[in-house]
Design a protein around this motif. Structure first.
Motif, PDB file in Angstrom:
ATOM      1  N   GLN A  92       0.747  -1.060   0.101  1.00 52.54           N
ATOM      2  CA  GLN A  92       0.147  -0.203  -0.073  1.00 52.54           C
ATOM      3  C   GLN A  92       0.876   1.384  -0.021  1.00 52.54           C
ATOM      4  OE1 GLN A  92      -2.587  -0.529   3.441  1.00 52.54           O
ATOM      5  NE2 GLN A  92      -3.684  -2.223   2.487  1.00 52.54           N
ATOM      6  N   THR A  93       0.300   2.245  -0.574  1.00 54.85           N
ATOM      7  CA  THR A  93       1.149   3.552  -0.767  1.00 54.85           C
ATOM      8  C   THR A  93       0.982   4.792   0.302  1.00 54.85           C
ATOM      9  OG1 THR A  93      -0.449   4.702  -2.365  1.00 54.85           O
ATOM     10  CG2 THR A  93       1.211   3.006  -2.972  1.00 54.85           C
ATOM     11  N   PRO A  94      -0.204   4.786   1.089  1.00 58.25           N
ATOM     12  CA  PRO A  94      -0.521   5.860   1.722  1.00 58.25           C
ATOM     13  C   PRO A  94       0.725   6.753   2.746  1.00 58.25           C
ATOM     14  CG  PRO A  94      -2.541   4.465   2.144  1.00 58.25           C
ATOM     15  CD  PRO A  94      -1.138   3.671   1.370  1.00 58.25           C
ATOM     16  N   TRP A  95       1.538   5.834   3.149  1.00 60.42           N
ATOM     17  CA  TRP A  95       2.605   6.351   3.901  1.00 60.42           C
ATOM     18  C   TRP A  95       3.767   6.559   3.036  1.00 60.42           C
ATOM     19  CZ3 TRP A  95       2.180   1.368   7.809  1.00 60.42           C
ATOM     20  CH2 TRP A  95       0.808   1.837   8.720  1.00 60.42           C
ATOM     21  N   LYS A 155       8.941  15.714  -1.932  1.00 66.62           N
ATOM     22  CA  LYS A 155       9.437  15.341  -0.506  1.00 66.62           C
ATOM     23  C   LYS A 155       8.311  14.386   0.293  1.00 66.62           C
ATOM     24  CE  LYS A 155      12.248  19.338   0.109  1.00 66.62           C
ATOM     25  NZ  LYS A 155      12.361  20.656   0.998  1.00 66.62           N
ATOM     26  N   PRO A 156       8.804  13.231   0.864  1.00 63.59           N
ATOM     27  CA  PRO A 156       7.612  12.481   1.497  1.00 63.59           C
ATOM     28  C   PRO A 156       7.001  13.139   2.599  1.00 63.59           C
ATOM     29  CG  PRO A 156      10.213  11.638   2.011  1.00 63.59           C
ATOM     30  CD  PRO A 156      10.171  12.803   1.099  1.00 63.59           C
ATOM     31  N   HIS A 157       5.857  12.919   2.772  1.00 64.01           N
ATOM     32  CA  HIS A 157       5.081  13.218   3.902  1.00 64.01           C
ATOM     33  C   HIS A 157       5.439  12.515   5.108  1.00 64.01           C
ATOM     34  CE1 HIS A 157       2.334  15.960   1.807  1.00 64.01           C
ATOM     35  NE2 HIS A 157       1.802  14.932   1.135  1.00 64.01           N
ATOM     36  N   PHE A 158       5.689  11.210   4.876  1.00 60.41           N
ATOM     37  CA  PHE A 158       6.088  10.305   6.057  1.00 60.41           C
ATOM     38  C   PHE A 158       7.322   9.631   5.959  1.00 60.41           C
ATOM     39  CE2 PHE A 158       1.408  10.321   5.690  1.00 60.41           C
ATOM     40  CZ  PHE A 158       1.130  11.259   6.692  1.00 60.41           C
TER      41      PHE A 158
END
Length: 618
Positions: A317-320, A328-331
Motif C-alpha cells: 500500500q502507498t499512503p505512508w 518530498k515524502p510526507h511520512f
C-alpha cells in the motif's frame, strides 16, 4: 602555524566537540550536574521505590500513574533499579545501559561523555543510498560495535553509502537477531557500551556512510519484559505473531515509542530508522496512526539533516509513501519491496512454494511492472494470497520509494538451511540479477557478505532460557515451509536456534573476501555501484512519479525505460537461453553483461540469451 592535515570543519569539530542529548520522558535523566530525575509509569501500583547503589528510597506518585524521584550526587556508572511493592527489582525500561543483562540493574550514563568528531555531518540525500544490512553479532568474529567499526572502510570502498543495523535494543541472552528487544533505549551489552555504538556511527560518518537502525515497535520480547509485570496497561489484549502489542491509545505508551525514535536519531546521530513489520503496529483507536505521527515528529525535529525513514509492510500500500508538491515524502522515504525478492526468488531458485507461491506465475509481466512502477502486486486478486495483501497502484511514486533486494536477513535466515542465493543459483545468473538490482532506479539493499560473494550460511539463532519454548526447531520448520523448504525437510534437519553453534556458523568468513572469487565479486560490485553513482544517481536527484514504462515483458525478456528528470535510463534484459528481438535503446551503453558485439541504438536489437544492458540518454 602548525600544519594539522585536517580541514577547517574537522579542526572545528575537534576544538568544539558536540554533545548530543535527548531528554527522555521515561527513566533516568540528568537535569543538572550530578542531579538525576527518575521517572516510571506504573499505573497499577500504589507504591514504588528506587534502588540506587545499594540504598532504597520511596518514589513520589505525581499523578496519571507516574512516579518520580529527584536525586543529587549521582555519578555515571551508578547502579539502579526500580523496586516493586513485593520487592522485585526491575531495570529501567528507558535506561541507557545495563550492568549485565536485561534481568539486572541499569547503569547511569552521562550522555555528554562521548565527544563527537564529525559534528558537521548532515547525512546524504536518499537517492544516493546503496544499503548494506548487517547483524552486529555475526558481522565480525568479535561481534561488537568496535569490531564492526573497523570493517566499515571495506564497505565504503565497495561503494556502500548506508549501513542498516539489525536491532540493537537490549534483549535476553548472549545472542539473537534482536527482534525480541525488551529495553528499547539500551544498546545490547554484548555488542558494547553506548559510547561504542556512538563511535561506530561517528566512524561511519567520517567515511561518508549513513547509518540506519532497524527498530521494532509492534511488540516487546517474551523474556525480560518487566513492563508487563508493573504496567500491564502498556499492552493491548490483542497480540502480534511475536508477542503482546503495545497500546498506543495511551499517551505514556505512545510517548515511550516516539521518544525512542527521537532518542536514536538525536542522541546517537543515526541517519534514519527502518520500522519493522509496520503492518503489525496495531493502532486503530487513535486519531493518527502511530506510524504516521512518528514520521511527522521525526521530520519536524530533523532540521537540515538528511534523516531517512523506511518501513516494512507486505500489504503493498502507498499512503505512508506519498510525496508533497516538491516531491518530498510526507511520512516515509521508502518501503522494503518484498514482492521483488519473492518474484525473482521463486523463478531463479525454482522454489514456487510458501510465501513465494503467489508470485510464481506470470513472472515477466510482473517483473516488468515492478521495475517500472514499484510493487509486484497492485490490486489484482491472487490465488493463495490474503486479500489484504493485494495492494494498489504505485506507479505515481518515484522509483526511490522502493527498497529492492535479492536477499536479506529474513530471506536467508528463515530458510531451512540458511542458504544464500549463490548456493541456489549459478554465478552467471547471480551476476545478472545483481546488475539489475544495482543499476535499476529503485534503492538497492545488500545483506552483509554479499559485497564479496559470501556463501556463508546465516541462520536464525537465539539464547532463550529453557522454560521458554518459542522458536524451537519445530517452529523453525514451520517458518522454513514459508521460505521454500521442500516437504521432505524434517525437524531433525533444522539447526537448533538455541545451540550456540548455530550462531557461530552464521558469522561472516572475512577470509573469503581475500580469495580470488571474493576479490572478483568485490571488484564487480564496486564497478556496478560506481556506474550507479556516476550515471544513474544524478538522474535520480530529479526522479518523480510515473517514471517507468514497460516496453516488453514476456518469455524471459524485459525492456523498461525510465524518464528521470531530463534523462532516459534504459534496461534491456534477456534471461532466456535464446536470442530475443528487443526494443531499440538510445544513448550510451553504461553496462552490459553477455554481449559479444556492438549493438546499434537506432534499430530494434537482437539481444543474445543470458545478457542484459543498461543505457543512458541525457
Amino acid at each position: 602555524m602548525i600544519e594539522t592535515g585536517l580541514t577547517d570543519a574537522e579542526l572545528k569539530a575537534l576544538q568544539q566537540p558536540e554533545y548530543r542529548v535527548f531528554p527522555k520522558r521515561w527513566g533516568a535523566e540528568y537535569v543538572a550536574a550530578g542531579e538525576v530525575r527518575f521517572a516510571l509509569w506504573a499505573p497499577g501500583l500504589s507504591t514504588l521505590s528506587l534502588w540506587l547503589n545499594g540504598e532504597t528510597t520511596p518514589m513520589s506518585p505525581v499523578g496519571d500513574g507516574w512516579f518520580e524521584l529527584l536525586v543529587t550526587g549521582v555519578v555515571p556508572g551508578s547502579e539502579y533499579a526500580f523496586v516493586l511493592p513485593e520487592g522485585m527489582h526491575v531495570p529501567d525500561p528507558a535506561g541507557r545501559a545495563l550492568k549485565h543483562d536485561v534481568h539486572g540493574p541499569s547503569l547511569i550514563v552521562d550522555p555528554t561523555a562521548y565527544q563527537w568528531r564529525h559534528t558537521q555531518w548532515r547525512g546524504r540525500p536518499w537517492h544516493e543510498a546503496v544499503v548494506c544490512e548487517l547483524h552486529v553479532g555475526t558481522f565480525t568474529d568479535e561481534g561488537t560495535f568496535a569490531a564492526a567499526a573497523e570493517k566499515l572502510a571495506d564497505l565504503a570502498a565497495t561503494g556502500i553509502t548506508v549501513i542498516e543495523l539489525m536491532p540493537v535494543a537490549a534483549f535476553s541472552g548472549q545472542r539473537g537477531w534482536g527482534y525480541d528487544g525488551v529495553l528499547l533505549y539500551t544498546p545490547y551489552p554484548p555488542y558494547g557500551s553506548p559510547d561504542d555504538l556512538k563511535a561506530l556511527i561517528d566512524r561511519a560518518h567520517g567515511l561518508g556512510l549513513m547509518v540506519i537502525l532497524d527498530v521494532v515497535y509492534n511488540h516487546l520480547g517474551v523474556d525480560g519484559n518487566y513492563l508487563s509485570v508493573y504496567a500491564p496497561e502498556f499492552f493491548q489484549e490483542k497480540g502480534t505473531p511475536w508477542g503482546q502489542a503495545i497500546d498506543f491509545s495511551k499517551s505514556p505508551c505512545r510517548d515511550f515509542i516516539i521518544d525512542n525514535a527521537l532518542y536514536w536519531i538525536e542522541e546517537y546521530a543515526f541517519d534514519g530508522l527502518r520500522v519493522d513489520a509496520a503492518n503489525h503496529i496495531l493502532d486503530d483507536r487513535s486519531e493518527r496512526h502511530l506510524v504516521e505521527e512518528l514520521a511527522q515528529t521525526v521530520r519536524e525535529v530533523s532540521g537540515e539533516r538528511h534523516v531517512h525513514l523506511v518501513f516494512e509492510d507486505n500489504r503493498n500500500q502507498t499512503p505512508w509513501l506519498e510525496r508533497d508538491d516538491e516531491g518530498k515524502p510526507h511520512f516515509y522515504d521508502a518501503v522494503w519491496n518484498d514482492g521483488y525478492h519473492h518474484l525473482l526468488h521463486a523463478w531463479a531458485a525454482n522454489e514456487p512454494r510458501g510465501h513465494f507461491k503467489p508470485f510464481a506465475s506470470d513472472i515477466w509481466t510482473r517483473l516488468g511492472r515492478a521495475l517500472a512502477t514499484g510493487f509486484v502486486l497492485q490490486g489484482e486478486n491472487v490465488e493463495y494470497l490474503d486479500p489484504d495483501l493485494h495492494g494498489g497502484p504505485s506507479g505515481h511514486l518515484p522509483p526511490t520509494a522502493f527498497v529492492n533486494f535479492l536477499q536479506n536477513h529474513d530471506q536467508i535466515g528463515n530458510r531451512a538451511f540458511g542458504e544464500r542465493l549463490l548456493a541456489l543459483v549459478d554465478q552467471d545468473l547471480a551476476d545478472r540479477l545483481m546488475a539489475m538490482l544495482l543499476l535499476a532506479p529503485q534503492i538497492p539493499l545488500l545483506f552483509m557478505g554479499e559485497t564479496y560473494g559470501s556463501r556463508q550460511p546465516f541462520f536464525f539463532f537465539s539464547d532463550y532460557p529453557t522454560h521458554i519454548t518459542k522458536d524451537m526447531p519445530k517452529d523453525r520448520l514451520e517458518q522454513a515451509r514459508g521460505f521454500g523448504a521442500h516437504d521432505d525437510v524434517s525437524v531433525d534437519d533444522i539447526s537448533d536456534p538455541n545451540d550456540r553453534e548455530t550462531f557461530i556458523r552464521s558469522k561472516l568468513d572475512w577470509g573469503f573476501a581475500s580469495t580470488e572469487m571474493g576479490q572478483r565479486q568485490q571488484a564487480r560490485i564496486a564497478d556496478l555501484i560506481t556506474k550507479r553513482q556516476n550515471f544513474l544517481v544524478p538522474l535520480l536527484a530529479e526522479a518523480a512519479g510515473d517514471a517507468g514504462e514497460v516496453l516488453l515483458a514476456a518469455d524471459g525478456a524485459v525492456a523498461v525505460d525510465w524518464r528521470l528528470g531530463k534523462g532516459l535510463w534504459q534496461l534491456r534484459a534477456n534471461f532466456s537461453d535464446e536470442t530475443k528481438r528487443m526494443p531499440r535503446f538510445a544513448g550510451a551503453i553504461i553496462h552490459a553483461d553477455g554481449l559479444m558485439e556492438t549493438l546499434d541504438e537506432k534499430d530494434d536489437i537482437d539481444l543474445p540469451g543470458a545478457s542484459l544492458l543498461f543505457a543512458r540518454q541525457s
